[in-house]
Design a protein around this motif. Structure first.
Motif, PDB file in Angstrom:
ATOM      1  N   ALA A  31      11.373 -18.008   1.838  1.00  0.00           N
ATOM      2  CA  ALA A  31      10.407 -19.104   1.769  1.00  0.00           C
ATOM      3  C   ALA A  31       8.959 -18.614   1.928  1.00  0.00           C
ATOM      4  CB  ALA A  31      10.725 -20.126   2.861  1.00  0.00           C
ATOM      5  N   LEU A  32       8.689 -17.394   1.503  1.00  0.00           N
ATOM      6  CA  LEU A  32       7.326 -16.876   1.622  1.00  0.00           C
ATOM      7  C   LEU A  32       6.405 -17.557   0.612  1.00  0.00           C
ATOM      8  CD1 LEU A  32       7.849 -13.042   2.031  1.00  0.00           C
ATOM      9  CD2 LEU A  32       7.039 -14.642   3.740  1.00  0.00           C
ATOM     10  N   PRO A  33       5.167 -17.816   0.999  1.00  0.00           N
ATOM     11  CA  PRO A  33       4.206 -18.370   0.044  1.00  0.00           C
ATOM     12  C   PRO A  33       3.792 -17.295  -0.963  1.00  0.00           C
ATOM     13  CG  PRO A  33       3.124 -17.914   2.125  1.00  0.00           C
ATOM     14  CD  PRO A  33       4.587 -17.676   2.337  1.00  0.00           C
ATOM     15  N   PRO A  34       3.281 -17.700  -2.111  1.00  0.00           N
ATOM     16  CA  PRO A  34       2.862 -16.706  -3.119  1.00  0.00           C
ATOM     17  C   PRO A  34       1.775 -15.759  -2.616  1.00  0.00           C
ATOM     18  CG  PRO A  34       2.970 -18.895  -4.092  1.00  0.00           C
ATOM     19  CD  PRO A  34       3.175 -19.062  -2.608  1.00  0.00           C
ATOM     20  N   SER A  35       0.977 -16.194  -1.669  1.00  0.00           N
ATOM     21  CA  SER A  35      -0.097 -15.335  -1.159  1.00  0.00           C
ATOM     22  C   SER A  35       0.438 -14.161  -0.335  1.00  0.00           C
ATOM     23  CB  SER A  35      -1.065 -16.159  -0.310  1.00  0.00           C
ATOM     24  OG  SER A  35      -0.395 -16.700   0.814  1.00  0.00           O
ATOM     25  N   ALA A  36       1.701 -14.175   0.005  1.00  0.00           N
ATOM     26  CA  ALA A  36       2.273 -13.083   0.804  1.00  0.00           C
ATOM     27  C   ALA A  36       2.381 -11.791  -0.003  1.00  0.00           C
ATOM     28  CB  ALA A  36       3.642 -13.478   1.327  1.00  0.00           C
ATOM     29  N   SER A  37       2.412 -11.875  -1.311  1.00  0.00           N
ATOM     30  CA  SER A  37       2.547 -10.674  -2.136  1.00  0.00           C
ATOM     31  C   SER A  37       1.223 -10.172  -2.684  1.00  0.00           C
ATOM     32  CB  SER A  37       3.513 -10.931  -3.294  1.00  0.00           C
ATOM     33  OG  SER A  37       3.021 -11.977  -4.094  1.00  0.00           O
ATOM     34  N   GLN A  38       0.130 -10.764  -2.263  1.00  0.00           N
ATOM     35  CA  GLN A  38      -1.185 -10.300  -2.714  1.00  0.00           C
ATOM     36  C   GLN A  38      -1.573  -9.015  -1.988  1.00  0.00           C
ATOM     37  OE1 GLN A  38      -3.882 -13.518  -2.041  1.00  0.00           O
ATOM     38  NE2 GLN A  38      -3.260 -14.609  -3.881  1.00  0.00           N
ATOM     39  N   THR A  39      -2.248  -8.153  -2.695  1.00  0.00           N
ATOM     40  CA  THR A  39      -2.696  -6.895  -2.122  1.00  0.00           C
ATOM     41  C   THR A  39      -3.965  -7.124  -1.308  1.00  0.00           C
ATOM     42  OG1 THR A  39      -1.812  -5.740  -4.035  1.00  0.00           O
ATOM     43  CG2 THR A  39      -3.357  -4.527  -2.654  1.00  0.00           C
ATOM     44  N   VAL A  40      -4.009  -6.520  -0.130  1.00  0.00           N
ATOM     45  CA  VAL A  40      -5.173  -6.657   0.744  1.00  0.00           C
ATOM     46  C   VAL A  40      -6.142  -5.523   0.447  1.00  0.00           C
ATOM     47  CG1 VAL A  40      -5.939  -6.691   3.150  1.00  0.00           C
ATOM     48  CG2 VAL A  40      -3.767  -7.725   2.521  1.00  0.00           C
ATOM     49  N   ASP A  41      -7.395  -5.865   0.311  1.00  0.00           N
ATOM     50  CA  ASP A  41      -8.444  -4.868   0.124  1.00  0.00           C
ATOM     51  C   ASP A  41      -8.935  -4.454   1.511  1.00  0.00           C
ATOM     52  OD1 ASP A  41     -10.333  -3.210  -0.958  1.00  0.00           O
ATOM     53  OD2 ASP A  41     -11.751  -4.829  -1.388  1.00  0.00           O
ATOM     54  N   TRP A  42      -8.299  -3.404   2.065  1.00  0.00           N
ATOM     55  CA  TRP A  42      -8.565  -3.015   3.454  1.00  0.00           C
ATOM     56  C   TRP A  42      -9.980  -2.486   3.645  1.00  0.00           C
ATOM     57  CZ3 TRP A  42      -5.770  -4.935   7.040  1.00  0.00           C
ATOM     58  CH2 TRP A  42      -4.435  -5.206   6.807  1.00  0.00           C
ATOM     59  N   THR A  43     -10.628  -2.024   2.602  1.00  0.00           N
ATOM     60  CA  THR A  43     -11.989  -1.493   2.781  1.00  0.00           C
ATOM     61  C   THR A  43     -12.969  -2.600   3.155  1.00  0.00           C
ATOM     62  OG1 THR A  43     -12.384  -1.722   0.401  1.00  0.00           O
ATOM     63  CG2 THR A  43     -11.609   0.421   1.205  1.00  0.00           C
ATOM     64  N   ARG A  44     -12.624  -3.841   2.919  1.00  0.00           N
ATOM     65  CA  ARG A  44     -13.500  -4.946   3.325  1.00  0.00           C
ATOM     66  C   ARG A  44     -13.345  -5.265   4.804  1.00  0.00           C
ATOM     67  NH1 ARG A  44     -12.593  -9.940  -0.037  1.00  0.00           N
ATOM     68  NH2 ARG A  44     -14.546 -10.514   0.954  1.00  0.00           N
ATOM     69  N   PHE A  45     -12.195  -4.911   5.386  1.00  0.00           N
ATOM     70  CA  PHE A  45     -11.937  -5.266   6.769  1.00  0.00           C
ATOM     71  C   PHE A  45     -12.126  -4.109   7.747  1.00  0.00           C
ATOM     72  CE2 PHE A  45      -9.244  -8.186   4.272  1.00  0.00           C
ATOM     73  CZ  PHE A  45      -9.817  -9.381   4.686  1.00  0.00           C
ATOM     74  N   ILE A  46     -11.933  -2.883   7.273  1.00  0.00           N
ATOM     75  CA  ILE A  46     -12.071  -1.727   8.150  1.00  0.00           C
ATOM     76  C   ILE A  46     -13.406  -1.032   7.825  1.00  0.00           C
ATOM     77  CG2 ILE A  46     -11.058   0.488   8.820  1.00  0.00           C
ATOM     78  CD1 ILE A  46      -8.350  -0.625   7.922  1.00  0.00           C
ATOM     79  N   PRO A  47     -14.290  -0.955   8.800  1.00  0.00           N
ATOM     80  CA  PRO A  47     -15.587  -0.312   8.537  1.00  0.00           C
ATOM     81  C   PRO A  47     -15.408   1.221   8.401  1.00  0.00           C
ATOM     82  CG  PRO A  47     -15.424  -0.932  10.827  1.00  0.00           C
ATOM     83  CD  PRO A  47     -14.223  -1.482  10.160  1.00  0.00           C
ATOM     84  N   HIS A  48     -16.179   1.801   7.477  1.00  0.00           N
ATOM     85  CA  HIS A  48     -16.130   3.239   7.273  1.00  0.00           C
ATOM     86  C   HIS A  48     -17.408   3.863   7.807  1.00  0.00           C
ATOM     87  CE1 HIS A  48     -13.068   1.866   4.479  1.00  0.00           C
ATOM     88  NE2 HIS A  48     -12.602   3.092   4.521  1.00  0.00           N
ATOM     89  N   ILE A  49     -17.254   5.020   8.372  1.00  0.00           N
ATOM     90  CA  ILE A  49     -18.406   5.730   8.960  1.00  0.00           C
ATOM     91  C   ILE A  49     -19.055   6.624   7.931  1.00  0.00           C
ATOM     92  CG2 ILE A  49     -19.131   7.356  10.740  1.00  0.00           C
ATOM     93  CD1 ILE A  49     -16.863   6.298  12.456  1.00  0.00           C
TER      94      ILE A  49
END
Length: 49
Positions: A31-49
């Motif tokens: 019963a997963l929603p369709p958004s569960a299979s979307q790829t996460v763009d981790w570079t937007r959430f994890i800051p890079h030094i």
């Protein structure tokens, strides 16, 4: 006599609980929603030094 109940009932209760949790987890995957299979763009959430 009471200790024999613990020796047999507790392992059976543990096995039953583990099987129940596995079954619940697998049935919830159906019963997963369709958004569960979307790829996460981790570079937007994890800051890079």
């Amino acid at each position: 006599m009471g200790e024999y109940i613990h020796v047999f009932c507790l392992p059976l209760a543990y096995i039953w609980a583990r099987i129940t949790l596995i079954v619940i987890a697998l049935t919830e995957l159906r019963a997963l929603p369709p958004s569960a299979s979307q790829t996460v763009d981790w570079t937007r959430f994890i800051p890079h030094i």
